[in-house]
Motif scaffolding. Structure first.
Motif, PDB file in Angstrom:
ATOM      1  N   ASN A  79       4.436  12.162 -10.035  1.00  0.00           N
ATOM      2  CA  ASN A  79       3.596  13.120  -9.330  1.00  0.00           C
ATOM      3  C   ASN A  79       2.810  12.463  -8.207  1.00  0.00           C
ATOM      4  O   ASN A  79       2.650  13.036  -7.115  1.00  0.00           O
ATOM      5  CB  ASN A  79       2.646  13.797 -10.319  1.00  0.00           C
ATOM      6  CG  ASN A  79       1.736  14.810  -9.643  1.00  0.00           C
ATOM      7  OD1 ASN A  79       0.625  14.487  -9.203  1.00  0.00           O
ATOM      8  ND2 ASN A  79       2.205  16.058  -9.547  1.00  0.00           N
ATOM      9  N   LEU A  80       2.303  11.264  -8.461  1.00  0.00           N
ATOM     10  CA  LEU A  80       1.510  10.574  -7.442  1.00  0.00           C
ATOM     11  C   LEU A  80       2.356  10.120  -6.260  1.00  0.00           C
ATOM     12  O   LEU A  80       1.810   9.848  -5.182  1.00  0.00           O
ATOM     13  CB  LEU A  80       0.799   9.369  -8.075  1.00  0.00           C
ATOM     14  CG  LEU A  80      -0.265   9.698  -9.118  1.00  0.00           C
ATOM     15  CD1 LEU A  80      -0.794   8.426  -9.754  1.00  0.00           C
ATOM     16  CD2 LEU A  80      -1.399  10.505  -8.495  1.00  0.00           C
ATOM     17  N   ALA A  85       1.065  14.932  -3.294  1.00  0.00           N
ATOM     18  CA  ALA A  85       0.063  13.904  -3.550  1.00  0.00           C
ATOM     19  C   ALA A  85      -0.206  13.086  -2.293  1.00  0.00           C
ATOM     20  O   ALA A  85      -1.355  12.707  -2.023  1.00  0.00           O
ATOM     21  CB  ALA A  85       0.528  13.000  -4.683  1.00  0.00           C
ATOM     22  N   LYS A  86       0.827  12.817  -1.516  1.00  0.00           N
ATOM     23  CA  LYS A  86       0.637  12.076  -0.265  1.00  0.00           C
ATOM     24  C   LYS A  86      -0.291  12.826   0.676  1.00  0.00           C
ATOM     25  O   LYS A  86      -1.146  12.223   1.329  1.00  0.00           O
ATOM     26  CB  LYS A  86       1.991  11.820   0.396  1.00  0.00           C
ATOM     27  CG  LYS A  86       2.873  10.840  -0.351  1.00  0.00           C
ATOM     28  CD  LYS A  86       4.215  10.661   0.361  1.00  0.00           C
ATOM     29  CE  LYS A  86       5.108   9.698  -0.408  1.00  0.00           C
ATOM     30  NZ  LYS A  86       6.438   9.538   0.242  1.00  0.00           N
ATOM     31  N   ASP A  88      -2.596  15.039  -0.197  1.00  0.00           N
ATOM     32  CA  ASP A  88      -3.951  14.997  -0.753  1.00  0.00           C
ATOM     33  C   ASP A  88      -4.612  13.643  -0.493  1.00  0.00           C
ATOM     34  O   ASP A  88      -5.793  13.568  -0.132  1.00  0.00           O
ATOM     35  CB  ASP A  88      -3.906  15.267  -2.259  1.00  0.00           C
ATOM     36  CG  ASP A  88      -3.512  16.698  -2.583  1.00  0.00           C
ATOM     37  OD1 ASP A  88      -3.607  17.555  -1.681  1.00  0.00           O
ATOM     38  OD2 ASP A  88      -3.088  16.951  -3.732  1.00  0.00           O
ATOM     39  N   TYR A 133      -7.952   8.958  -7.596  1.00  0.00           N
ATOM     40  CA  TYR A 133      -7.119  10.163  -7.530  1.00  0.00           C
ATOM     41  C   TYR A 133      -6.172  10.235  -8.733  1.00  0.00           C
ATOM     42  O   TYR A 133      -5.920  11.320  -9.266  1.00  0.00           O
ATOM     43  CB  TYR A 133      -6.337  10.163  -6.225  1.00  0.00           C
ATOM     44  CG  TYR A 133      -5.453  11.378  -6.040  1.00  0.00           C
ATOM     45  CD1 TYR A 133      -5.999  12.604  -5.666  1.00  0.00           C
ATOM     46  CD2 TYR A 133      -4.075  11.297  -6.236  1.00  0.00           C
ATOM     47  CE1 TYR A 133      -5.197  13.725  -5.491  1.00  0.00           C
ATOM     48  CE2 TYR A 133      -3.274  12.405  -6.060  1.00  0.00           C
ATOM     49  CZ  TYR A 133      -3.831  13.617  -5.692  1.00  0.00           C
ATOM     50  OH  TYR A 133      -3.023  14.728  -5.520  1.00  0.00           O
ATOM     51  N   ARG A 137      -5.885  13.335 -11.322  1.00  0.00           N
ATOM     52  CA  ARG A 137      -4.649  14.091 -11.576  1.00  0.00           C
ATOM     53  C   ARG A 137      -4.306  14.104 -13.064  1.00  0.00           C
ATOM     54  O   ARG A 137      -3.813  15.105 -13.591  1.00  0.00           O
ATOM     55  CB  ARG A 137      -3.499  13.461 -10.792  1.00  0.00           C
ATOM     56  CG  ARG A 137      -3.559  13.648  -9.302  1.00  0.00           C
ATOM     57  CD  ARG A 137      -3.506  15.113  -8.930  1.00  0.00           C
ATOM     58  NE  ARG A 137      -2.217  15.702  -9.285  1.00  0.00           N
ATOM     59  CZ  ARG A 137      -2.024  17.008  -9.534  1.00  0.00           C
ATOM     60  NH1 ARG A 137      -3.067  17.837  -9.518  1.00  0.00           N
ATOM     61  NH2 ARG A 137      -0.834  17.468  -9.833  1.00  0.00           N
TER      62      ARG A 137
END
Length: 245
Positions: A79-80, A85-86, A88, A133, A137
């Motif tokens: 997910n990261l 995510a990029k 965010d 972050y 998450r």
């Protein structure tokens, strides 16, 4: 062709080799200046069991491990690394390129958070933002599934974001590649010019010392040395016969 012959050709055609080497040096310097040095900072985090699951171990989360934690770490890493995510992270101020993955040879839910960029200060700050972050998450995932706070998986920092280290491998590879290619092309051009300047069959090469000169070919009416000697002998014999009684 041996090394001595190669050296002689290089000396003889220096006016081809030297410009090639100078151009190679200029290109190598340009690559050194144009490709910036990259810096990398890395931190290590781990996922811990919930406080409720560690009650049987007197609240020590390191004594309570489950295979599900590794699966959660893998899902969180994916997910990261996603495009969402990029976006965010970019909005939070993260610069450069980031990567999250399960640590190599890990025997548990350990994750590497890595940020790479050209500004050391920005890289370190970005790695710290990435760690925060990631923790956020993880909590959001469990909140979406209505997990009770006491049963939530937690995140702990094992190694905080480290001082950015210069990564010179990529730039060094480009410099070596350009230098080697330029040197090879310079040699090819030198021997190409040498081959073009040589006459076919080596007809213009000087004869070795001590070789007798070959006389020019005589015309049809010219007498050879052997024929001249024979003619003189016949004349001498004829003159002697005419004077005898």
């Amino acid at each position: 062709m041996d090394l001595a012959e190669i050296w002689r050709v290089m000396r003889r055609r220096w006016y081809v080799l030297l410009p090639g080497l100078l151009l190679t040096a200029a290109l190598t310097t340009a690559v050194h200046l144009l490709i910036p040095v990259e810096y990398q900072s890395q931190s290590t985090v781990t996922l811990l069991n919930s406080s409720k699951a560690t009650e049987a171990f007197d609240g020590n989360p390191f004594l309570s491990t489950q295979a599900s934690l590794t699966g959660m770490a893998d899902g969180l890493a994916r997910n990261l690394n996603s495009d969402g995510a990029k976006a965010d992270l970019k909005a939070l101020g993260v610069t450069g390129k980031h990567e999250v993955k399960i640590a190599d040879n890990a025997q548990g839910p350990f994750m590497w958070l890595t940020v790479t960029g050209t500004d050391p200060a920005a890289v370190l700050k970005s790695d710290e933002l990435l760690a925060s972050y990631a923790d956020k998450r993880l909590k959001e995932f469990q909140t979406q599934q209505s997990v009770a706070p006491a049963a939530m998986i937690r995140m702990a920092t094992i190694v905080p974001p480290q001082k950015p280290q210069a990564q010179t491998k990529t730039r060094l590879q480009y410099i070596v590649m350009v230098g080697a290619l330029g040197f090879v092309l310079s040699l090819v051009a030198t021997f190409f010019v040498e081959a073009r300047r040589r006459t076919p069959g080596g007809k213009d090469r000087p004869a070795p010392a001590g070789t007798p000169a070959v006389p020019a070919t005589a015309g049809p009416g010219a007498a050879t040395p052997d024929a001249t000697d024979e003619t003189m002998a016949l004349r001498t014999v004829g003159s002697g016969g005419a004077g005898s009684p």
